[in-house]
Scaffold this active site. Structure first.
Site, mmCIF file in Angstrom:
data_model
loop_
_atom_site.group_PDB
_atom_site.id
_atom_site.type_symbol
_atom_site.label_atom_id
_atom_site.label_comp_id
_atom_site.label_asym_id
_atom_site.label_seq_id
_atom_site.Cartn_x
_atom_site.Cartn_y
_atom_site.Cartn_z
ATOM 1 C CD GLU A 1 26.567 33.910 53.733
ATOM 2 O OE1 GLU A 1 26.342 33.145 54.688
ATOM 3 O OE2 GLU A 1 26.087 35.062 53.633
ATOM 4 C CG LEU B 1 56.505 26.597 25.716
ATOM 5 C CD1 LEU B 1 57.365 26.789 26.964
ATOM 6 C CD2 LEU B 1 55.311 25.733 26.049
ATOM 7 C CD GLU C 1 41.977 27.670 51.309
ATOM 8 O OE1 GLU C 1 42.677 27.682 52.336
ATOM 9 O OE2 GLU C 1 41.803 26.663 50.600
ATOM 10 C CD GLU D 1 44.117 42.492 45.879
ATOM 11 O OE1 GLU D 1 44.576 42.787 44.761
ATOM 12 O OE2 GLU D 1 43.617 41.360 46.129
#
Length: 422
Positions: A165, A377, A402, A406
């Site tokens: 949220e 590169l 997900e 930490e």
């Protein structure tokens, strides 16, 4: 339809193996076999075939289009449809409910190869499989699975997961979204969920809401909610630096009515459902991160062999070799951690700590490998003509969603100390 997904995986496996064998027999080059892969003789043949099928699909259908999808912020609808045809949108869902009926290890392998081709396709697949299909499959009643799982496991529809949220991220137990009784046995949902992958394409969401605030995290319940329900709306798509072909947005619920039949599990089980779901989801994210890491190695190694400086390929320089060595070491180590977590889950053994270790190691490997690929590169790593900069942008999120790095350390340490305390 119930056997379709598993048949699709089997058919895809057979086609990949036949194609590979034919190419080898004729002496033709097989591009995907040039890349070394972690050696593990114990990997079952069926799983190696799943990996080969997904690798072929990624090379032919994803990698050539990934740059364009990213630049246009375009949802790869055709590619996702093909994932469904291959049975990959319900790979670990039981075949009884429209899935392929395969295991977590097969899913981890598929996630890596798909994400190697396109990390955006990987996160769409991961959020759908791990965060939507998995909890409905594990905690849903038979009637719920018929309506809310079978069409999703087949790839006909896409799902999403509403936990985070605006005011809570790592503190999943502080859900401000509420579900209050409607007087007819159902509930009325109010609140906003943030950072939701697949928000704009999903037909349904697993939503977590507080049903009893006095019980804190034990007062959270889970619901399966249709995204076209009255009062359900979406926020604007977030303008992200990476995984830009996937949509990320808020889910907004204003007096959304759901029936008692849409309660997933029992009232008050939502937090448990979320934690179990995230444990499994971390294996999927680790697979995605590994795909990004491997794609970065592929890009860096190929460039180092072609780019010449001081009269020879830069691959001959020790500084470049050390970078490639560190990249390979980190990736192979994380890959084996993810296979271990997958096997523990498939054996119905505790895997929370191991999944956190895999996710942490793989996400950090992805970030490091993408960064080092850009260094190999040089200037070419900083332009969109080469995929290195996209891998770098895509990798960063794997250390955040997900479960941040930490939080992964806290999960690992907490479980470790619990083992020592007995």
């Amino acid at each position: 339809m119930l056997a379709h997904a598993r048949h699709s995986v089997r058919s895809g496996i057979s086609a990949a193996v036949v194609s590979r064998s034919a190419a080898r027999s004729s002496g033709a080059a097989v591009a995907t076999t040039r890349r070394p892969y972690t050696t593990f003789d114990g990997l079952p043949e069926e799983h190696q075939m799943v990996r080969d099928m997904c690798r072929k699909f990624a090379d032919e259908e994803l990698a050539p289009h990934a740059r364009g999808w990213d630049a246009r912020h375009e949802f790869p609808a055709d590619a996702i449809s093909q994932l469904g045809d291959l049975g990959l949108m319900g790979l670990a869902v039981s075949d009884e409910h429209g899935g392929a009926g395969m295991d977590t290890l097969a899913y981890a392998l598929a996630m890596e190869e798909v994400s190697r081709g396109c990390a955006s396709v990987g996160v769409i697949m991961s959020a759908h499989n791990s965060l939507y299909c998995a909890p409905v499959d594990k905690f849903g009643a038979a009637s719920q699975k018929e309506e809310w799982l079978a069409p999703y496991a087949s790839g006909e529809k896409i799902g999403c997961f509403g936990l985070s949220e605006p005011g809570n991220g790592s503190d999943a137990g502080a859900a401000s979204t509420t579900a209050k009784p409607d007087g007819d046995g159902g509930y009325i949902l109010n609140g906003t969920k943030a950072w939701i992958t697949n928000a704009h394409e999903a037909a349904a969401a697993v939503v977590f809401a507080t049903t009893d605030k006095s019980k804190k995290h034990k007062g959270i319940s889970a619901f399966v909610v249709s995204t076209d329900a009255p009062g359900f709306s979406l926020g604007a798509k977030e303008d992200k630096i990476g995984i830009r072909a996937s949509s990320t947005a808020n889910l907004i619920m204003e007096d959304v009515k759901v029936s008692a039949d849409q309660l997933l599990g029992e009232e008050g089980e939502g937090f448990k459902i979320a934690m179990v779901t995230l444990d499994g989801g971390r294996i999927g994210v680790a697979g995605q991160a590994l795909g990004i890491a491997q794609a970065s190695i592929d890009c860096a190694a190929a460039y180092a062999l072609e780019r010449k400086a001081f009269g020879s390929p830069i691959a001959d320089l020790q500084s470049i070799q050390i970078k490639l060595s560190r990249m390979a070491l980190a990736t192979d180590s994380a890959r084996l951690l993810n296979w271990r977590a997958s096997m523990l889950k498939d054996a119905n053994k505790p895997f929370t700590k191991e999944a956190a270790m895999a996710k942490l190691a793989a996400s950090e490997a992805a970030t490091m490998c993408a960064h080092q690929a850009m260094q190999v590169l040089g200037g070419m790593g900083y332009v969109t003509e080469m995929p290195a900069e996209r891998h770098w942008r895509d990798a960063r999120i794997t250390e955040i969603y997900e479960g941040t790095s930490e939080i992964m350390h806290l999960v690992i340490a907490g479980n470790l100390l619990k083992e020592y305390r007995g």
